[in-house]
Design a protein around this motif. Structure first.
Motif, PDB file in Angstrom:
ATOM      1  N   GLN A  51     -12.554  89.971  20.918  1.00 25.39           N
ATOM      2  CA  GLN A  51     -13.814  89.083  21.304  1.00 25.39           C
ATOM      3  C   GLN A  51     -13.957  87.960  20.263  1.00 25.39           C
ATOM      4  OE1 GLN A  51     -15.344  89.985  23.929  1.00 25.39           O
ATOM      5  NE2 GLN A  51     -14.455  91.675  24.220  1.00 25.39           N
ATOM      6  N   TYR A  52     -13.569  88.055  19.062  1.00 23.39           N
ATOM      7  CA  TYR A  52     -13.872  86.813  18.175  1.00 23.39           C
ATOM      8  C   TYR A  52     -13.000  85.584  18.524  1.00 23.39           C
ATOM      9  CZ  TYR A  52     -10.272  90.411  16.852  1.00 23.39           C
ATOM     10  OH  TYR A  52      -9.352  91.170  16.861  1.00 23.39           O
ATOM     11  N   ILE A  53     -12.350  85.583  19.631  1.00 21.54           N
ATOM     12  CA  ILE A  53     -11.724  84.726  20.240  1.00 21.54           C
ATOM     13  C   ILE A  53     -12.716  83.665  20.990  1.00 21.54           C
ATOM     14  CG2 ILE A  53     -10.030  83.560  22.394  1.00 21.54           C
ATOM     15  CD1 ILE A  53      -8.228  85.907  21.299  1.00 21.54           C
ATOM     16  N   SER A  54     -13.618  84.472  21.563  1.00 25.53           N
ATOM     17  CA  SER A  54     -14.844  83.934  22.043  1.00 25.53           C
ATOM     18  C   SER A  54     -15.706  83.392  21.354  1.00 25.53           C
ATOM     19  CB  SER A  54     -15.445  85.075  23.093  1.00 25.53           C
ATOM     20  OG  SER A  54     -14.762  85.160  24.262  1.00 25.53           O
ATOM     21  N   THR A  55     -15.952  84.061  20.201  1.00 27.23           N
ATOM     22  CA  THR A  55     -17.374  83.597  19.291  1.00 27.23           C
ATOM     23  C   THR A  55     -17.121  82.841  18.123  1.00 27.23           C
ATOM     24  OG1 THR A  55     -16.936  85.873  18.213  1.00 27.23           O
ATOM     25  CG2 THR A  55     -18.374  85.884  20.106  1.00 27.23           C
ATOM     26  N   CYS A  56     -15.747  82.839  17.752  1.00 32.20           N
ATOM     27  CA  CYS A  56     -15.484  81.837  16.480  1.00 32.20           C
ATOM     28  C   CYS A  56     -15.774  80.543  16.620  1.00 32.20           C
ATOM     29  CB  CYS A  56     -14.056  82.247  15.933  1.00 32.20           C
ATOM     30  SG  CYS A  56     -12.883  81.439  17.231  1.00 32.20           S
ATOM     31  N   SER A  57     -16.069  79.657  15.627  1.00 29.99           N
ATOM     32  CA  SER A  57     -16.280  78.189  15.787  1.00 29.99           C
ATOM     33  C   SER A  57     -15.375  77.487  16.334  1.00 29.99           C
ATOM     34  CB  SER A  57     -16.480  77.763  14.337  1.00 29.99           C
ATOM     35  OG  SER A  57     -16.484  76.239  14.636  1.00 29.99           O
ATOM     36  N   HIS A  58     -13.923  77.469  16.164  1.00 30.93           N
ATOM     37  CA  HIS A  58     -12.949  76.960  16.738  1.00 30.93           C
ATOM     38  C   HIS A  58     -11.869  77.932  17.086  1.00 30.93           C
ATOM     39  CE1 HIS A  58     -15.104  73.358  15.634  1.00 30.93           C
ATOM     40  NE2 HIS A  58     -14.349  72.553  15.965  1.00 30.93           N
ATOM     41  N   PHE A  59     -11.097  77.770  18.239  1.00 27.71           N
ATOM     42  CA  PHE A  59     -10.272  78.631  18.516  1.00 27.71           C
ATOM     43  C   PHE A  59      -8.816  77.561  19.021  1.00 27.71           C
ATOM     44  CE2 PHE A  59      -7.245  80.864  22.079  1.00 27.71           C
ATOM     45  CZ  PHE A  59      -6.800  81.654  20.795  1.00 27.71           C
ATOM     46  N   VAL A  60      -7.688  77.741  18.439  1.00 29.37           N
ATOM     47  CA  VAL A  60      -6.639  77.049  18.625  1.00 29.37           C
ATOM     48  C   VAL A  60      -5.358  78.004  19.055  1.00 29.37           C
ATOM     49  CG1 VAL A  60      -7.491  75.037  17.249  1.00 29.37           C
ATOM     50  CG2 VAL A  60      -6.131  76.825  16.012  1.00 29.37           C
ATOM     51  N   VAL A  61      -4.471  77.371  19.783  1.00 26.25           N
ATOM     52  CA  VAL A  61      -3.206  77.826  19.975  1.00 26.25           C
ATOM     53  C   VAL A  61      -2.052  76.890  19.224  1.00 26.25           C
ATOM     54  CG1 VAL A  61      -1.731  78.581  21.799  1.00 26.25           C
ATOM     55  CG2 VAL A  61      -4.266  79.089  21.819  1.00 26.25           C
ATOM     56  N   PHE A  62      -1.373  77.331  18.620  1.00 26.13           N
ATOM     57  CA  PHE A  62      -0.120  76.700  18.102  1.00 26.13           C
ATOM     58  C   PHE A  62       1.173  76.931  19.108  1.00 26.13           C
ATOM     59  CE2 PHE A  62      -2.983  77.391  14.600  1.00 26.13           C
ATOM     60  CZ  PHE A  62      -2.748  76.077  13.723  1.00 26.13           C
ATOM     61  N   CYS A  63       1.481  75.584  19.515  1.00 23.22           N
ATOM     62  CA  CYS A  63       2.675  75.741  20.444  1.00 23.22           C
ATOM     63  C   CYS A  63       3.770  75.203  20.052  1.00 23.22           C
ATOM     64  CB  CYS A  63       2.248  75.145  21.867  1.00 23.22           C
ATOM     65  SG  CYS A  63       0.746  75.483  22.618  1.00 23.22           S
ATOM     66  N   ALA A  64       4.967  75.873  19.876  1.00 22.91           N
ATOM     67  CA  ALA A  64       6.348  75.275  19.757  1.00 22.91           C
ATOM     68  C   ALA A  64       6.762  74.253  20.836  1.00 22.91           C
ATOM     69  CB  ALA A  64       7.477  76.376  19.396  1.00 22.91           C
ATOM     70  N   ASP A  65       6.621  72.965  20.323  1.00 25.14           N
ATOM     71  CA  ASP A  65       6.829  72.196  21.549  1.00 25.14           C
ATOM     72  C   ASP A  65       8.231  71.225  21.257  1.00 25.14           C
ATOM     73  OD1 ASP A  65       6.978  69.921  23.080  1.00 25.14           O
ATOM     74  OD2 ASP A  65       4.780  69.509  22.415  1.00 25.14           O
ATOM     75  N   LEU A  66       9.215  71.535  22.025  1.00 29.82           N
ATOM     76  CA  LEU A  66      10.533  70.834  21.996  1.00 29.82           C
ATOM     77  C   LEU A  66      10.358  69.826  23.273  1.00 29.82           C
ATOM     78  CD1 LEU A  66      13.069  73.768  21.568  1.00 29.82           C
ATOM     79  CD2 LEU A  66      12.569  71.995  19.926  1.00 29.82           C
ATOM     80  N   LYS A  67       9.462  69.749  24.028  1.00 30.82           N
ATOM     81  CA  LYS A  67       9.357  68.781  25.070  1.00 30.82           C
ATOM     82  C   LYS A  67       9.230  67.271  24.593  1.00 30.82           C
ATOM     83  CE  LYS A  67       7.262  67.743  29.484  1.00 30.82           C
ATOM     84  NZ  LYS A  67       6.170  66.847  29.571  1.00 30.82           N
ATOM     85  N   ARG A  68       8.340  67.153  23.470  1.00 36.13           N
ATOM     86  CA  ARG A  68       8.218  65.821  23.252  1.00 36.13           C
ATOM     87  C   ARG A  68       9.373  65.262  22.357  1.00 36.13           C
ATOM     88  NH1 ARG A  68       4.273  66.843  19.863  1.00 36.13           N
ATOM     89  NH2 ARG A  68       2.650  66.464  21.554  1.00 36.13           N
ATOM     90  N   PRO A  69      10.232  66.055  21.242  1.00 40.94           N
ATOM     91  CA  PRO A  69      11.185  65.387  20.700  1.00 40.94           C
ATOM     92  C   PRO A  69      12.453  65.163  21.681  1.00 40.94           C
ATOM     93  CG  PRO A  69      10.641  67.658  19.942  1.00 40.94           C
ATOM     94  CD  PRO A  69       9.616  67.134  20.820  1.00 40.94           C
ATOM     95  N   LEU A  70      12.341  66.237  22.544  1.00 38.32           N
ATOM     96  CA  LEU A  70      13.510  66.078  23.572  1.00 38.32           C
ATOM     97  C   LEU A  70      13.594  64.878  24.348  1.00 38.32           C
ATOM     98  CD1 LEU A  70      14.040  69.840  25.143  1.00 38.32           C
ATOM     99  CD2 LEU A  70      16.121  68.200  24.539  1.00 38.32           C
ATOM    100  N   ALA A  71      12.247  64.593  24.739  1.00 37.76           N
ATOM    101  CA  ALA A  71      11.972  63.277  25.588  1.00 37.76           C
ATOM    102  C   ALA A  71      12.463  62.194  24.798  1.00 37.76           C
ATOM    103  CB  ALA A  71      10.576  63.457  26.225  1.00 37.76           C
ATOM    104  N   ALA A  72      11.642  62.196  23.460  1.00 38.13           N
ATOM    105  CA  ALA A  72      11.993  60.887  22.682  1.00 38.13           C
ATOM    106  C   ALA A  72      13.498  60.682  22.498  1.00 38.13           C
ATOM    107  CB  ALA A  72      11.124  61.240  21.398  1.00 38.13           C
ATOM    108  N   ALA A  73      14.278  61.812  22.259  1.00 34.43           N
ATOM    109  CA  ALA A  73      15.658  61.698  22.077  1.00 34.43           C
ATOM    110  C   ALA A  73      16.188  61.305  23.277  1.00 34.43           C
ATOM    111  CB  ALA A  73      16.316  62.900  21.523  1.00 34.43           C
ATOM    112  N   ASP A  74      15.844  61.739  24.467  1.00 35.87           N
ATOM    113  CA  ASP A  74      16.521  61.197  25.724  1.00 35.87           C
ATOM    114  C   ASP A  74      16.119  59.894  25.777  1.00 35.87           C
ATOM    115  OD1 ASP A  74      17.667  61.839  28.259  1.00 35.87           O
ATOM    116  OD2 ASP A  74      15.624  61.406  29.186  1.00 35.87           O
ATOM    117  N   ARG A  75      14.913  59.303  25.853  1.00 37.00           N
ATOM    118  CA  ARG A  75      14.605  57.763  25.886  1.00 37.00           C
ATOM    119  C   ARG A  75      15.411  57.043  24.935  1.00 37.00           C
ATOM    120  NH1 ARG A  75       9.248  59.807  26.331  1.00 37.00           N
ATOM    121  NH2 ARG A  75       8.697  59.210  24.083  1.00 37.00           N
ATOM    122  N   ALA A  76      15.824  57.400  23.907  1.00 37.69           N
ATOM    123  CA  ALA A  76      16.500  56.776  22.774  1.00 37.69           C
ATOM    124  C   ALA A  76      18.116  56.749  23.271  1.00 37.69           C
ATOM    125  CB  ALA A  76      16.512  57.470  21.319  1.00 37.69           C
TER     126      ALA A  76
END
Lengths: 245, 245
Positions: free
Chosen positions: B68-93
């Protein structure tokens, strides 16, 4: 900003250390601070190996890609994701344990990372500097043999800790709006923001005190997504009991 | 002990929060503190989703195992492992990028964890409390859909942040000598030390303020190594572009 937030935002890796050794008391406080971090379901799936033997430190320095500061820093430690201890405890308590699950691999890897980051902050709060050593994974089997790691235990990364003999600049980070999203992932502005950040990084790399170069963030990422970056990890982990079922 | 080390050693998860909301300014300082953590080769492979939408928070609270505290805390965040951004940047380079490697999965997972731990410390330094939500991985596909996560991005864990409305005890940790080894892994004393620790934990569980029970560390670990603990993770990750090659 309170002094702790200031400390957290001013981290930079230290790769040159004075000869000063930290006391064992302080070292133990750092590791205890690491233990204070959250741990998934209280599993405490991390073991820290303090590598004191100079010969082994020199060997690891070479195996990790000739990183000399592994030999010269005050304390060099390896953070190991350790499922052996909790598995054995659950087994003795009568569980019909299964092993090799991807989920437990994630739990143990995250546990090691949370613990290490607390150690890093504790060290920096005492005027020490640190450097994470992902290069441990260049030759994980050889390093596991040196540290006599059993199955169900793998070296996630090392950490050099010591008194800084350099004052490097803090590296710029991606803009907050690039890495923080509200409610849903939306990377429609990423390309433009990364292009701007590339120029920020170009200025940083040109101007910084040591190892100047003319490059960008995107350019620097290129080798990280080629077949050259530690393609052995899957097989190494499988052999050590992390099957990723 | 300096005040930072004291803070690091006094963490406990908070699961009951007051109605007070933290300011957006402070929230951004916490995330910037997260960005200050070390990142492997500067890859910055983490994206944070701030879940503001109350309907989505309620859904995630349920999907994460009725927390329930996911609903009631001040801020709830999700930490995502993100390879999309660096992969896309390396690809564009201009890199000939490959994806799905186990090594990059580890890098991104560790990056997310180091960042999150800095956010946790920053929050606690401001009198806020936090709770990591590994329960995100109970239903990672559904939660990824809610957050519109693309391939190459996965939710590692969530975090509740808010002003504490409880004062739980600090949970005991394994003895230092159990988790810290010199030069080589040696667990010959583990069984005895764990047996002693089991009794420490029994006293803790019996005496603590809420949710008393008569159990030990080893007993509590049993369900974590059965087929029940998130056996879907491998297939979920594979579908999302983390092939573990």
């Amino acid at each position: 900003m309170n002094p702790i937030i200031e400390l957290l935002q001013s981290h930079r890796s230290i790769r040159k250390f004075t000869d000063e050794k930290m006391s064992e008391d302080l070292f133990h406080q750092l590791i205890r601070s690491g233990q204070g971090a959250a741990t998934s379901n209280h599993i405490q799936a991390c073991t820290v190996i303090h590598v004191k033997d100079q010969g082994n430190r020199d060997k690891i320095a070479e195996l990790a890609g000739n990183q000399q500061y592994i030999s010269t820093c005050s304390h060099f430690v390896v953070f190991c994701a350790d499922l052996k201890r909790p598995l054995a405890a659950a087994d003795r308590a009568g569980a019909e344990v299964i092993d090799g699950m991807t989920e437990q691999f994630i739990v143990a890897t995250v546990d090691a990372a949370l613990m290490a980051q607390n150690v890093a902050i504790a060290a920096e709060s005492e005027g020490l500097g640190i450097c994470y050593i992902g290069g441990i994974r260049n030759n994980p089997a050889e390093i596991s043999d040196i540290l006599k790691l059993p199955d169900q235990v793998y070296p996630v990364f090392g950490m050099c800790i010591g008194y800084p003999d350099q004052e490097p600049e803090v590296k710029p980070r991606l803009p907050l709006e690039t890495i923080l999203k509200t409610d849903a992932y939306d990377d429609s502005a990423d390309e433009e923001q990364v292009a701007t950040f590339d120029e920020t990084m170009r200025l940083y790399y040109r101007a910084r005190t040591g190892n100047n170069k003319d490059t960008t963030w995107s350019e620097q990422l290129k080798p990280l997504f080629t077949a050259k970056l530690r393609p052995h990890m899957r097989e190494f982990l499988r052999k050590r009991g992390f099957e990723m079922k």
